[in-house]
Design an enzyme around this catalytic site. Structure first.
Site, mmCIF file in Angstrom:
data_model
loop_
_atom_site.group_PDB
_atom_site.id
_atom_site.type_symbol
_atom_site.label_atom_id
_atom_site.label_comp_id
_atom_site.label_asym_id
_atom_site.label_seq_id
_atom_site.Cartn_x
_atom_site.Cartn_y
_atom_site.Cartn_z
ATOM 1 N N ARG A 27 0.820 -1.220 0.000
ATOM 2 C CA ARG A 27 0.000 0.000 0.000
ATOM 3 C C ARG A 27 0.853 1.268 0.000
ATOM 4 O O ARG A 27 0.323 2.376 -0.104
ATOM 5 C CB ARG A 27 -0.919 0.022 1.226
ATOM 6 C CG ARG A 27 -1.903 -1.120 1.279
ATOM 7 C CD ARG A 27 -2.797 -0.980 2.490
ATOM 8 N NE ARG A 27 -3.621 0.204 2.418
ATOM 9 C CZ ARG A 27 -4.784 0.280 1.789
ATOM 10 N NH1 ARG A 27 -5.266 -0.776 1.174
ATOM 11 N NH2 ARG A 27 -5.466 1.397 1.774
ATOM 12 N N GLY A 105 -5.306 8.556 3.724
ATOM 13 C CA GLY A 105 -6.307 9.398 3.060
ATOM 14 C C GLY A 105 -5.749 10.808 2.896
ATOM 15 O O GLY A 105 -4.540 11.020 3.000
ATOM 16 N N LYS A 489 -4.840 -4.538 -23.371
ATOM 17 C CA LYS A 489 -5.105 -5.383 -22.194
ATOM 18 C C LYS A 489 -5.354 -6.810 -22.637
ATOM 19 O O LYS A 489 -4.829 -7.750 -22.068
ATOM 20 C CB LYS A 489 -6.335 -4.888 -21.410
ATOM 21 C CG LYS A 489 -6.156 -3.684 -20.540
ATOM 22 C CD LYS A 489 -5.324 -3.892 -19.303
ATOM 23 C CE LYS A 489 -3.883 -3.661 -19.538
ATOM 24 N NZ LYS A 489 -3.358 -2.355 -19.676
ATOM 25 N N GLU A 492 -2.083 -8.579 -24.070
ATOM 26 C CA GLU A 492 -0.943 -8.843 -23.187
ATOM 27 C C GLU A 492 -1.196 -9.961 -22.183
ATOM 28 O O GLU A 492 -0.260 -10.634 -21.771
ATOM 29 C CB GLU A 492 -0.432 -7.576 -22.492
ATOM 30 C CG GLU A 492 -1.283 -7.043 -21.375
ATOM 31 C CD GLU A 492 -0.706 -5.788 -20.730
ATOM 32 O OE1 GLU A 492 0.471 -5.761 -20.407
ATOM 33 O OE2 GLU A 492 -1.480 -4.825 -20.545
HETATM 34 O O1 M6R Z 1 5.733 2.541 -15.923
HETATM 35 P P1 M6R Z 1 5.199 3.050 -17.239
HETATM 36 O O2 M6R Z 1 3.825 3.611 -17.125
HETATM 37 O O3 M6R Z 1 6.146 4.025 -17.884
HETATM 38 O O4 M6R Z 1 5.146 1.781 -18.168
HETATM 39 C C1 M6R Z 1 4.847 1.915 -19.525
HETATM 40 C C2 M6R Z 1 4.451 0.587 -20.127
HETATM 41 O O5 M6R Z 1 5.527 -0.309 -20.067
HETATM 42 C C3 M6R Z 1 3.248 -0.022 -19.410
HETATM 43 O O6 M6R Z 1 2.175 0.872 -19.419
HETATM 44 C C4 M6R Z 1 2.788 -1.315 -20.085
HETATM 45 O O7 M6R Z 1 2.339 -1.071 -21.363
HETATM 46 C C5 M6R Z 1 1.699 -1.932 -19.213
HETATM 47 N N1 M6R Z 1 2.266 -2.924 -18.371
HETATM 48 C C6 M6R Z 1 0.590 -2.515 -19.985
HETATM 49 O O8 M6R Z 1 -0.399 -2.989 -19.153
#
Ligand code: M6R
Length: 612
Positions: A27, A105, A489, A492
């Site tokens: 958290r 919070g 989504k 992957e």
């Molecule tokens: O840590 P970041 O937001 O820079 O990462 C970028 C991408 O590697 C990340 O958003 C990746 O595409 C996600 N794991 C997808 O779900």
């Protein structure tokens, strides 16, 4: 998003709390601390140990300077107000040191409260919003801790799980909940307070879940639950049978699902304390002045993956609300593309981790060419945040699943806030518009909650898609941006081939791939282009596609064209990405589950891509 723990019983509190904090470290982990009522002296005092950094640093301090006592509270922090530091770590005390608090919070009106307490002679030792609560409780104390806490929180606006302990009443701990989670663990002659069940599951399986607007008093014998405003609450005991692995995931099967379900809270936290009812916006780390905001000639957004998709939504938000030309660039392309970045411009580098190598490189390039750099990131103290001129933190809390979900929603919400902040200064967002969007933002958590309430429909839709070879996502404008993220989504974690494209692009090539039974997922929330997108739906239907739509609950046309519809509550079209993405995240999750994949750690991928 911080972690809280409290203990009253016969055992030494500090080691037990330390162990619980380790379980709550997901958290937040930028600093931690523990306070106990020292049991060695007559006039009981409170001893505090706290430190910046991971919990192991606190453990080292406790080894050298142990805390003795059987009543205590602890905290692991995810900074919002004030940088991670020893001074800003919780617990916080009043000036006398006799009242001590930990808090999860945000106290939205802490500036006013602090100003008035300072005027009354209170001396503060941290930059946190939390410290005002310790001072308020001390100020309100007249011999009854419960009443002092009740009166203190009446002054506070915002979200809190607040736990208070006092040397004046050392046998008990008082806690209140507004929005932020809090549970009581009931042991045999000992009682626990925690942000979530897994933190104390090794000690008890019997819990009281504290609800919004309730106050709880714990002592070694058990707990009494009341409404903050007064009146006893009879809360049934929840017996939990989770095994250790389920417990770590808060009872969810996977971190991804847990994080999808955290989105209402994440949206609330990201907005909290930043948006007045009037639509005025206050972004604590964004330091540029009005003159700069008025002078921006070009906005650049750079990012990768899901963060890039959040940027696609950002481009629409900034272009529509601010009428400033906005470019969104893949960071890995921008860094080698000799982009036409000049001053006066603002580059928004978006990164959950703040450590993505390509995003850092593109951000540095933009800055070297005279652009002001704003880091939009989830991780306090990340490299991106340290290098930027301005920082806008999302408040999603640590994201464990490789497939990003809650960080994406928080990135969207943060961009709406940024647009309002700049738009007010430039005179393109008037009070009415700002208030309207503000109202919409405040309504989003409940609307996301409503979408989550219909997970079953999504699970059914997933069965239709799980055996497909290819899936196509379409939409226009903001719906196209959402389609891009929905498609990512799905691919992957389900390893199913999918592509997203603007609905109008289909007939320029991809339509050749659509045959009988091809799943086409259409996002249909943008009124201005609704009919146009519908034409694309007709085109794929005519080729035999199976159409799954994401649309508003009151859209009565959509059902006649689509084979199945995932409904979302009606919002302002500008805000719909925050709700429309939720069924698509759930869809990806359920398809991957049906296909039997490792959902939280998909093959070949890493959570943070720190190499080129
Ligand atoms: O840590 P970041 O937001 O820079 O990462 C970028 C991408 O590697 C990340 O958003 C990746 O595409 C996600 N794991 C997808 O779900």
């Amino acid at each position: 998003m911080c972690g809280i723990l409290g203990y009253v019983g016969p055992r030494q509190a500090a080691p037990l709390i330390l162990d619980g904090l380790r379980r709550l470290e997901y958290r937040g982990y930028d600093s931690a601390g523990i306070a106990v009522v020292a049991d060695s002296v007559e006039d009981r005092v409170i001893d505090v140990r706290k430190a910046k950094g991971k919990i192991e640093r606190l453990a080292g301090i406790l080894d050298r300077e142990p805390l003795a006592g059987t009543v205590g509270i602890g905290h692991t922090r995810w900074a919002t107000h004030g940088v991670p530091s020893d001074a800003n770590a919780h617990p916080h005390t009043d000036a006398s040191g006799r009242f001590v608090v930990v808090h999860n919070g945000i106290i939205e009106n802490f500036h006013e409260l602090k100003r008035s307490l300072l005027a009354d002679g209170h001396v503060f030792t941290s930059e946190t919003d939390t410290e005002v609560l310790a001072h308020l409780v001390a100020e309100e104390y007249d011999g009854n801790l419960v009443e002092a806490v009740r009166r203190a929180v009446r002054h506070a606006a915002g979200a809190y799980a607040l736990v208070v302990m006092s040397a004046a009443e050392p046998e008990r701990i008082v806690a209140v909940r507004k929005v932020s989670p809090l549970v009581v663990g009931l042991g045999d002659g000992e009682t626990f307070l925690a942000s979530d069940i897994p933190a104390v599951l090794q000690h008890t399986r019997d819990f009281l879940v504290i609800e919004d607007g309730e106050l709880v008093v714990i002592d070694a014998a058990g707990a009494t639950v009341e409404l903050i405003g007064g009146g006893v609450v009879h809360r049934p005991v929840l017996h939990v049978d989770w095994d250790a692995e389920q417990a770590e995931k808060g009872g969810f099967e996977h971190f991804m699902l847990k994080e999808i379900y955290e989105q209402p809270a994440v949206v609330t936290e990201t907005v909290s304390g930043r948006l007045e009812a009037s639509g005025e916006v206050w972004l604590e780390g964004v330091g540029f002045d009005d003159a700069f905001a008025a002078s921006i000639e070009h906005l650049w957004i750079t990012a990768c993956g899901t963060a890039y998709h959040a940027g696609l939504v950002g481009r629409e938000i900034f272009s529509r609300l601010l009428r400033i030309p906005t470019s969104v660039e893949f960071a890995h392309e921008m860094r080698y593309a000799d982009p036409l970045v000049t001053a006066p411009s603002l580059t928004v580098a978006i990164s959950q981790s703040g450590e993505t190598a390509d995003t850092l490189a593109a951000a540095r390039l933009a800055r070297s060419r005279g652009s002001r750099l704003l880091a939009l990131t989830n991780v306090v103290g990340s490299t991106l945040s340290r290098e930027a001129d301005d920082i806008l933190y999302t408040r999603a809390g640590p994201e464990i699943s490789v497939a990003s979900t809650k960080a994406y929603s928080a990135m969207l919400v943060a961009q709406y806030l940024l647009a309002l902040r700049i738009g007010r200064v430039r005179g393109v967002v008037d009070a009415d518009l700002s208030e309207r969007i503000g109202r919409g933002l405040h309504a989003l958590p409940g609307q996301v909650e409503a979408v989550l309430g219909d997970e079953e429909s999504v699970a059914k839709a997933a069965i239709q898609i799980a055996d497909a070879q290819d899936v196509y996502f379409i939409g226009r404008g903001l719906d196209y941006a959402v389609a891009m993220e929905g498609s990512l989504k799905l691919k992957e974690i389900s390893y199913l081939h999918s592509e997203a494209m603007p609905a109008g692009e289909l007939k320029h090539g991809t339509l050749a791939l659509v045959t009988k039974g091809t799943p086409v997922i259409v996002v249909l929330t943008q009124g201005a282009v609704y009919d146009k997108t519908m034409s694309a739906v007709q085109e794929v239907k005519a080729r035999g596609a199976t159409v799954l739509a994401v649309g508003y609950e009151d859209d009565s046309s959509i059902g006649s064209f689509a084979d199945d519809v995932l409904r979302i509550p009606r919002t302002d079209d500008l805000l719909s990405p925050v709700t429309a993405i939720v069924p698509l995240q759930l869809l990806a999750y359920h398809v991957a589950r049906l296909r039997g994949h490792d959902i939280d750690q998909p093959r070949n991928l890493a959570k943070s891509v720190t190499v080129e």
